[in-house]
Design a protein around this motif. Structure first.
Motif, PDB file in Angstrom:
ATOM      1  N   GLU A 257       4.811  -3.942  -9.738  1.00  0.00           N
ATOM      2  CA  GLU A 257       4.033  -4.865  -8.915  1.00  0.00           C
ATOM      3  C   GLU A 257       5.015  -5.823  -8.246  1.00  0.00           C
ATOM      4  O   GLU A 257       5.822  -6.466  -8.936  1.00  0.00           O
ATOM      5  N   SER A 542     -10.811   1.122   3.026  1.00  0.00           N
ATOM      6  CA  SER A 542     -10.354   1.262   1.643  1.00  0.00           C
ATOM      7  C   SER A 542     -11.549   1.540   0.738  1.00  0.00           C
ATOM      8  O   SER A 542     -12.660   1.086   1.010  1.00  0.00           O
ATOM      9  N   TYR A 544     -11.917   0.405  -2.317  1.00  0.00           N
ATOM     10  CA  TYR A 544     -12.093  -0.634  -3.336  1.00  0.00           C
ATOM     11  C   TYR A 544     -12.592  -1.953  -2.766  1.00  0.00           C
ATOM     12  O   TYR A 544     -13.005  -2.838  -3.523  1.00  0.00           O
ATOM     13  N   PHE A 589      -6.595   6.497   2.270  1.00  0.00           N
ATOM     14  CA  PHE A 589      -6.508   5.794   0.993  1.00  0.00           C
ATOM     15  C   PHE A 589      -6.826   6.763  -0.142  1.00  0.00           C
ATOM     16  O   PHE A 589      -7.712   7.619  -0.006  1.00  0.00           O
ATOM     17  N   TYR A 593      -6.227   5.340  -7.044  1.00  0.00           N
ATOM     18  CA  TYR A 593      -4.965   4.619  -7.180  1.00  0.00           C
ATOM     19  C   TYR A 593      -4.704   3.741  -5.953  1.00  0.00           C
ATOM     20  O   TYR A 593      -5.169   4.052  -4.845  1.00  0.00           O
ATOM     21  N   PRO A 594      -3.924   2.648  -6.111  1.00  0.00           N
ATOM     22  CA  PRO A 594      -3.638   1.745  -4.972  1.00  0.00           C
ATOM     23  C   PRO A 594      -2.534   2.289  -4.075  1.00  0.00           C
ATOM     24  O   PRO A 594      -1.501   1.640  -3.872  1.00  0.00           O
ATOM     25  N   LYS A 609       2.740   2.575  -1.790  1.00  0.00           N
ATOM     26  CA  LYS A 609       1.935   1.781  -2.722  1.00  0.00           C
ATOM     27  C   LYS A 609       1.666   0.402  -2.123  1.00  0.00           C
ATOM     28  O   LYS A 609       2.572  -0.249  -1.586  1.00  0.00           O
ATOM     29  N   ARG A 615      -4.480  -5.916  -2.033  1.00  0.00           N
ATOM     30  CA  ARG A 615      -5.630  -5.454  -2.823  1.00  0.00           C
ATOM     31  C   ARG A 615      -6.114  -6.551  -3.755  1.00  0.00           C
ATOM     32  O   ARG A 615      -6.295  -6.349  -4.950  1.00  0.00           O
TER      33      ARG A 615
END
Length: 651
Positions: A257, A542, A544, A589, A593-594, A609, A615
């Motif tokens: 991250e 996206s 999400y 997308f 997973y991101p 990523k 996000r």
């Protein structure tokens, strides 16, 4: 007048049939003209007197003729016996008063006749009787019903078979059927094993030695396809080697991250992960990308060419994140692949559209390099490139079906009925105000050219179509000659169009006129307009968040927006393609997973990523739990849209 030429055309149509017959269509809830009228005209009919042998009357007549032929010789014998008896009676009446000599002679004659009769009887006894005509056996035409075939359901195949005797007491018949079936299956297995043993036997081959001139015989080892036997083990080993090779990338994908996002404010970054490239696709452009709905690490890539002058073969590859060095599946096509889509309920079915106007279905479960089903000129293929295909829910008969859009202006529904693709034109796009001068001053109407489309996530019959003229049509499956609405969306071709996965009214579109626009389908003007400075190749929502979307432009850059954070500018603009004169074409997308994947014109797929700033989830408040789900995303986007709709709002 005699010199005038009168042209008459002979057709196969019947001039006396009724025209313009209208019937009510319950499916479309409207009266429709009946197109397919029988044109057959009957000029002469004659009833024949021939009887088929297999019919009941034919069997009756054959039996009757055989019995008559048997009776004829018996009647002839009886008639001959009666005639001989009458002759003997006449001779006796003539000789009423015989003399003694005559009596003696008569006795001698009687003795001779009796001896002759006895000899004849003995000869008849020794001679064999004439053979009887064999009875004609009738062919079994299955015109009967066995007791074992009158049951509605077969009993369960368990020990004792005593589960349910079924109606009509046909339990024993069904058990016999299962016994016969099992016997046949065992015999087939035995025959197949015998064939395999024969194949595995070594074959003695004779070979001549050139040096000595002798013929040498040696045993040739049996041909065994070792690759097929160890394919699964080799695939697992290959993935293990790749995990070791790309271990640092796998660690970044799972755990990394970007901590520097805390110091960037609202901006974010894209971390490059794997690159997917195949040797045979370096000269082809990435024309379509689609993630598999069941296996989240598997995605399909279509390869072709957008250049009209450089058309050739195409390829369809399926990659997995577990093995970036080589594709899992590879298919070659004669024409370039322009679009593809996975079936949501059957992830092994992949619909594909080609540049030559054909559509096809690939079944990944079958080990075949050719599509399982493919359209043709007879089955209603498109006359121009197919730009997009989309699977839909199964119809009333549980038949799989998908839709396609093409530059020929047709939107076609393809249904998989039995083992063939059946097409039906749903709608034809008409270009308003565009007519072409035809022969003899006729005005020919031009059809619109569809480039993209998308179906509503909840309302099955509602869909949007983007065209080369820049218009967006809101259409319904129920109306084939009428649009629900028309949006004057762009000044150039609409390259992509997509409904928001959370909000039922919102959709997004992008075009070669450099803009990305967000719309409410109940309003004719766009809610948001973003000018990215160059032609936009693709745009995607996206999975999400209802406010996050990404777009790629032909200058090789990827742009990620979050309307909840910044409604005016992208949070990330990053160069994805490093080579000069290379263009990015598509972006998608991952549903779980991101990460995003981006394709370019050189056949390269790059996986990136998203950093934490791209996000973001709702922040926790003291004493309140963070609510997640589609309802929260809908409310978040609805709040933004309400601010845009209010003309006096300061934000």
């Amino acid at each position: 007048e005699l010199k005038k030429e009168v042209t008459r055309t002979l057709t196969a149509d019947n001039p006396h049939i009724p025209r313009d017959i209208v019937r009510f269509s319950f499916k479309e809830r409207a009266y429709k003209l009946v197109d397919n009228i029988d044109q057959t005209a009957i000029h002469f009919t004659l009833n024949g007197y021939l009887v088929p042998k297999d019919s009941d009357e034919g069997r009756r007549q054959s039996i009757r003729s055989s019995t008559e032929s048997e009776k004829a010789p018996v009647e002839e014998e009886e008639a001959s016996v009666e005639a001989s008896a009458e002759a003997t009676e006449e001779t006796e009446t003539k000789d009423e008063e015989p003399t003694e000599d005559a009596e003696a002679a008569g006795e001698e004659e009687e003795a001779q006749t009796t001896e002759a009769a006895e000899e004849a009887e003995a000869a008849e006894a020794e001679e064999p009787s004439p053979p009887k005509a064999p009875e004609k056996k009738l062919a079994n035409q299955f015109n009967f019903i066995e007791r074992g075939s009158t049951t509605y359901r077969n009993p369960l195949r368990e020990k004792g078979y005593q589960t349910d005797p079924a109606p009509f007491e046909t339990f024993s018949g069904n058990v016999n059927q299962w016994f016969i079936y099992d016997t046949y299956m065992e015999e087939l297995e035995r025959i197949e094993k015998a064939k395999e043993k024969e194949k595995a036997k070594p074959v003695a081959v004779k070979k001549e030695d050139k040096a000595t001139g002798r013929k040498l015989s040696y045993v040739e080892p049996p041909h065994v396809d070792t690759l097929s036997k160890v394919a699964k083990a080799a695939k697992i080993a290959e993935r293990m080697v790749n995990l070791n090779t790309f271990d640092d990338i796998a660690q970044d994908f799972k755990y990394f991250e970007d901590a520097s996002d805390e110091f960037r404010g609202q901006e974010g970054t894209l971390l490059p992960l794997w690159k997917f490239q195949y040797e045979k696709t370096k000269k082809l452009a990435v024309t379509a990308i689609s993630w598999n709905p069941k296996y989240k690490d598997l995605f399909a890539v279509g390869y072709g060419s957008y250049d009209f002058m450089k058309q050739g073969h195409g390829m369809l590859l399926l990659y997995t994140l577990k093995n970036p060095s080589f594709p899992e599946y590879s298919f070659t096509s004669e024409s370039g692949v322009m679009c593809l889509d996975f079936h949501s309920d059957h992830p092994n079915l992949l619909a594909v559209g080609f540049y030559d106007g054909n559509v096809a279905i690939y079944n990944l479960k079958k080990a075949s390099s050719q599509p399982s089903y493919k359209s043709s000129a007879k089955s209603g293929k498109h006359t121009e490139p197919v730009w997009q295909v989309k699977w839909q829910k199964d119809d009333m008969d549980n038949n799989s079906n998908f839709f396609s859009v093409s530059s020929d202006g047709r939107i076609v529904s393809w249904t998989l009925v039995k083992n063939e693709l059946v097409h039906m034109d749903v709608i034809k796009l008409s270009a308003d105000g565009t007519t072409m001068q035809g022969p003899e001053g006729l005005q020919l109407q031009m059809f619109g050219s569809g480039t993209s489309f998308d179906f509503h996530k909840k309302i099955d019959y509602l869909f949007l179509v983007g065209t080369e003229e820049g218009k967006i049509y809101k259409c319904s499956k129920s109306y084939s000659n009428q649009f629900l609405d028309v949006f004057e969306a762009h000044h150039m071709a609409v390259d992509s169009i997509s409904w928001n996965p959370f909000h039922l009214k919102v959709f997004i579109s992008c075009s070669s006129d450099w803009t990305v626009k967000i719309w409410d389908h109940t309003i004719k003007t766009p809610m948001f307009v973003y000018d990215l400075g160059t032609a936009v190749g693709d745009v995607a929502w996206s999975p999400y968040s209802s406010t996050v979307f990404a777009a790629v432009t032909i200058d090789g850059q990827a742009h990620v927006f979050d309307l909840n954070v910044n409604k005016l500018e992208p949070l990330c603009t990053q160069l994805v393609v490093t080579r000069k004169k290379n263009k990015t074409t598509h972006i998608q997308f991952n549903p779980v997973y991101p990460i995003i994947i981006v394709g370019d014109e050189r056949g390269l797929i790059v996986c990136l990523k998203l950093s934490p700033n791209l996000r973001k989830m709702p922040k926790e408040k003291k004493g309140q739990e963070v609510k997640k789900g589609p309802e929260v995303e809908i409310a978040k986007l609805e709040k933004l849209l309400s601010l845009v709709r209010e003309p006096g709002s300061k934000d």
